[in-house]
Write a protein that holds these residues in place. Structure first.
Motif, short mmCIF file in Angstrom:
data_model
loop_
_atom_site.label_atom_id
_atom_site.label_comp_id
_atom_site.label_asym_id
_atom_site.label_seq_id
_atom_site.Cartn_x
_atom_site.Cartn_y
_atom_site.Cartn_z
N TRP A 206 17.57 -8.70 -6.72
CA TRP A 206 18.68 -9.63 -6.54
C TRP A 206 19.97 -8.88 -6.27
N ASP A 207 20.90 -9.58 -5.63
CA ASP A 207 22.24 -9.03 -5.42
C ASP A 207 23.09 -9.34 -6.65
N THR A 209 25.64 -7.34 -7.62
CA THR A 209 26.80 -6.43 -7.55
C THR A 209 28.06 -7.06 -8.13
#
Length: 217
Positions: A206-207, A209
């Motif tokens: 998953w992103d 960030t």
């Protein structure tokens, strides 16, 4: 006996709603439960394991690992499930219970062995969550020595209840068991921790960030 309460995974992990939608949260909860059961499944000399649940995925996993199932048809709360399962154990003459949650994906069988090795003849062993607020493992002998009441701030009440029995209470710090995944900052720790559990592999896809809210959770 090891007791693992599992509420409906279809509505799991609401506190991660700011970063994950419900299908993804359910997928994570399923992966974490698999990690917990797999860790116990590889332990040759483990006590009997019972999954306290009515969730279809959890039932399927319990059968896959040949663990006992204690049906939790009410599906009200972890506390109610463990209260019912404790009575089940007492009725069958089980002298001790170890309750662990299904959302501690870095658990190692060796840590569970440490709990049992540290256990007094009568009394309890408690393992706090990493933040010191929750309880991520609770061993009791006799099985119903004191009631367990789970929630965000369960550790101090559990410690007080254990001490009130006037029997020994051992508190252990076990890093794998200590990490439960309840908020975005926990999710970041899971991703960054060493290891390749199912949950870690899933979360690393998953992103994540932008977890700027994590520090405030």
């Amino acid at each position: 006996m090891i007791l693992i309460p599992v509420k409906s995974l279809a509505n799991a992990k609401q506190r991660l709603a700011s970063v994950l939608d419900q299908p993804t949260r359910t997928q994570l909860a399923q992966a974490m439960l698999f990690d917990v059961l797999e860790a116990l499944g590889t332990w040759a000399n483990r006590p009997e394991v019972s999954i306290v649940t009515s969730d279809p995925f959890a039932l399927e996993l319990a059968r896959r690992f040949r663990f006992q199932i204690i049906p939790d048809n009410a599906n009200r709360s972890e506390t109610d499930a463990i209260e019912m399962a404790t009575r089940f154990c007492e009725d069958r003459g089980v002298d001790s219970t170890l309750v662990i949650p299904g959302d501690i994906p870095l658990i190692q069988a060796g840590e569970v062995e440490k709990i049992l090795e540290s256990a007094p003849a009568e009394g309890s062993v408690l393992v706090p969550a990493a933040d010191g607020r929750g309880t991520n493992a609770a061993w009791r002998r006799p099985a119903g020595l004191f009631p367990l009441r789970f929630g965000n701030d369960s550790f101090k009440p559990h410690l007080a209840a254990a001490r009130a029995t006037q029997k020994p209470c051992v508190v252990l710090s076990l890093p794998g068991i200590a990490l439960d995944i309840d908020n975005p900052s926990d999710l970041r720790q899971l991703v960054e921790a060493p290891g390749e559990t199912r949950s870690q592999r899933l979360a690393r896809q998953w992103d994540l960030t932008d977890l700027s809210l994590a520090a405030n959770e």
